[in-house]
Design an enzyme around this catalytic site. Sequence first.
Site, PDB file in Angstrom:
ATOM      1  N   LYS A  44       0.846  -1.204   0.000  1.00  0.00           N
ATOM      2  CA  LYS A  44       0.000   0.000   0.000  1.00  0.00           C
ATOM      3  C   LYS A  44       0.878   1.249   0.000  1.00  0.00           C
ATOM      4  O   LYS A  44       2.092   1.168   0.243  1.00  0.00           O
ATOM      5  CB  LYS A  44      -0.897  -0.027   1.238  1.00  0.00           C
ATOM      6  N   TYR A 269      14.283  32.460   2.328  1.00  0.00           N
ATOM      7  CA  TYR A 269      12.995  33.108   2.584  1.00  0.00           C
ATOM      8  C   TYR A 269      12.951  33.711   3.975  1.00  0.00           C
ATOM      9  O   TYR A 269      13.348  33.074   4.948  1.00  0.00           O
ATOM     10  CB  TYR A 269      11.855  32.092   2.471  1.00  0.00           C
TER      11      TYR A 269
HETATM   12  C1  LIG Z   1      -0.491  -1.612   6.775  1.00  0.00           C
HETATM   13  C2  LIG Z   1      -1.168  -2.852   7.152  1.00  0.00           C
HETATM   14  C3  LIG Z   1      -0.425  -4.001   7.413  1.00  0.00           C
HETATM   15  C4  LIG Z   1       1.089  -4.033   7.419  1.00  0.00           C
HETATM   16  O1  LIG Z   1       1.581  -3.425   8.585  1.00  0.00           O
HETATM   17  P1  LIG Z   1       3.136  -3.402   8.950  1.00  0.00           P
HETATM   18  O2  LIG Z   1       3.122  -3.029  10.367  1.00  0.00           O
HETATM   19  O3  LIG Z   1       3.755  -2.359   8.085  1.00  0.00           O
HETATM   20  O4  LIG Z   1       3.676  -4.746   8.699  1.00  0.00           O
HETATM   21  C5  LIG Z   1      -1.128  -5.169   7.680  1.00  0.00           C
HETATM   22  N1  LIG Z   1      -2.475  -5.183   7.707  1.00  0.00           N
HETATM   23  C6  LIG Z   1      -3.219  -4.084   7.478  1.00  0.00           C
HETATM   24  C7  LIG Z   1      -4.694  -4.183   7.529  1.00  0.00           C
HETATM   25  C8  LIG Z   1      -2.596  -2.886   7.200  1.00  0.00           C
HETATM   26  O5  LIG Z   1      -3.330  -1.794   6.969  1.00  0.00           O
END
Ligand SMILES: *Cc1c(COP(=O)(O)O)cnc(C)c1O
Length: 403
Positions: A44, A269
């Site tokens: 993701k 800036y």
């Molecule tokens: C992001 C996510 C993960 C992975 O989490 P990590 O801590 O990065 O391994 C697993 N399950 C769900 C539902 C997530 O949203």
Amino acid sequence: MDYEKLTQLAGPRWITVDAGALEHNLKAVQGLLQPATKLLAVVKADAYGFGAIEAARVFLKSGADYLGVTTLAEGLELRRAGITAPILLMSPLLPEELPPALSNDLTLTISSRAAAQAAVAAAVATGCRGRVHLKVETGLQRTGLPPQELVPVAEEILTGNQLHLEGIYSHLAEAARPQAAIKQLNCFQAVLSELEARAINIPLRHICNSSGLLTHPDWQLDMVRIGTLLYGQFPYQAPRRGLELVDAWNFKARVVFVHEVERGTPVGYGGDYIAKKPTRLAVIPVGYADGFALTAVSRPKNLNDLARHLVKTVLAYLGRGRDEGTIVTINGEKAPVVGRVGMQLSLVDVSHLPDVKAGHEVTLSLRRPTASARLARVYCRDGLIYLIRTPSGELVSASLPAY
Ligand SMILES: *Cc1c(COP(=O)(O)O)cnc(C)c1O
């Protein structure tokens, strides 16, 4: 060093992603799994900044069984790239998103009875017998079916026979907080037992993310969903279990301009920074629009937290914070960013590095989730650059020596 081709494809700043390191991390995580446990690689948020398409390809080639993303758009991006592996969409979808999700063979997460019914209707409408995973609310209070609704909803899906009920899962609020995590695990186990008692057999049961896997290795069930570890980082406060991870990330830019200012000159800036001595300044093509020098600050939870935030802010003001965001490395030497970080340009004090010229390479730190997708991703393996995602998102094969 011959930068010509690299600059042509990537521009003057880029993130190097070591595909060999991603592969190493995936294999290392597999080493913690029981033989039958499947690995869902979470890609993701553009694979936590590493670039979703290529990260997904590397993970699948190294043995990942499943991919996980949040949104429909993320799933479609992978399908358009020709990836045929199963992909779990982990967020609830809006009704109009269901048909494209099903017709692209994306696995749906079902978080309510209404969502189950909408998914059945979409399956009938599209003629696609899509896969679904039921999401159980066990304590995160984000999305999911209340535990008592699991059996009726599962039965409804099974009886309707329009969807393949492939999985059931839940997500931990914080695996390192033992009491809360155990409560969630027990709640999930109770749901699984109830399904079992009714002879409802769902093949993929999963609850562990990275921190869950390290903290509760006996809770692997049929599959684990891993992100953080694959990218070379350990979750906060989790035990390491002998795991050795390799950092796959390197943010680089090249100096585009060098000049000198006299003592007392306001710099940048607002003139926020005043040169205390004659100062040599290097301009780097990196700023806050790229995610550079940004720190995510959440609202303090309590007085302790507030005190910690204040100390950090004061230390940052004194230039003594542990935040390395505004220290860069040029020719092996450290140099501070001075003045206000601009949208796409920043200034570095290189008074102590008289040899620094336009074209020289700078190594910077950049929080991965804030890294702009407009920064090129340069994929390398065994000292060779083999693929570049250009600033406009195109994937171009390459064969260049890696720097
Ligand atoms: C992001 C996510 C993960 C992975 O989490 P990590 O801590 O990065 O391994 C697993 N399950 C769900 C539902 C997530 O949203």
